[in-house]
Design a protein around this motif. Sequence first.
Motif, short mmCIF file in Angstrom:
data_model
loop_
_atom_site.label_atom_id
_atom_site.label_comp_id
_atom_site.label_asym_id
_atom_site.label_seq_id
_atom_site.Cartn_x
_atom_site.Cartn_y
_atom_site.Cartn_z
N LEU A 153 0.82 -1.21 0.00
CA LEU A 153 0.00 0.00 0.00
C LEU A 153 0.86 1.26 0.00
N VAL A 154 1.94 1.24 0.76
CA VAL A 154 2.85 2.39 0.76
C VAL A 154 3.45 2.57 -0.64
N ARG A 208 9.13 5.18 10.81
CA ARG A 208 8.81 6.57 11.13
C ARG A 208 8.63 7.41 9.87
N ALA A 209 9.46 7.17 8.86
CA ALA A 209 9.34 7.91 7.60
C ALA A 209 8.01 7.59 6.92
N GLN A 210 7.60 6.33 6.94
CA GLN A 210 6.32 5.96 6.35
C GLN A 210 5.18 6.67 7.07
N GLY A 229 11.07 5.48 3.18
CA GLY A 229 10.47 4.71 4.28
C GLY A 229 10.44 3.22 3.99
N LEU A 230 10.27 2.86 2.74
CA LEU A 230 10.24 1.44 2.38
C LEU A 230 11.62 0.78 2.42
N ILE A 231 12.65 1.54 2.11
CA ILE A 231 13.97 0.92 2.00
C ILE A 231 14.84 1.12 3.24
#
Length: 120
Positions: free
Chosen positions: A8-9, A77-79, A67-69
């Motif tokens: 989803l992200v 936290r970035a996501q 955020g994913l990597i």
Amino acid sequence: MEILASALVALVAVEHLYILVMEMFLWQKAPGMRFHGFDADMAQRTAAMAANQGLYNGFLAAGLVWGLIADDPTGFRAQIFFLSCVVVAGVYGTATANRRILVMQALPAALALAAVLVAG
């Protein structure tokens, strides 16, 4: 649940990359004008504004990819941060520009945010 959250992200990130392309590179071409329903004159008059919006959408996509990597806790936290930004921007855009933004941008980001929180 982590796989669903990541998917989803990624979907929200791809959506914002698509918006970047439409607003920065195709705004005055047929696909870009259809994207917002503008005629050639309006597209020409708003091209600089659209490019600026597209750049911001690119920053949102970059933050989501980061955020994913990134390793946790930074990635998590970035996501949360960037998905929250998309939700807030989508709600604001809905209130000030077009109700379609709620379904097209805010809702997918809110679903991704919920999935990330549940998976976290």
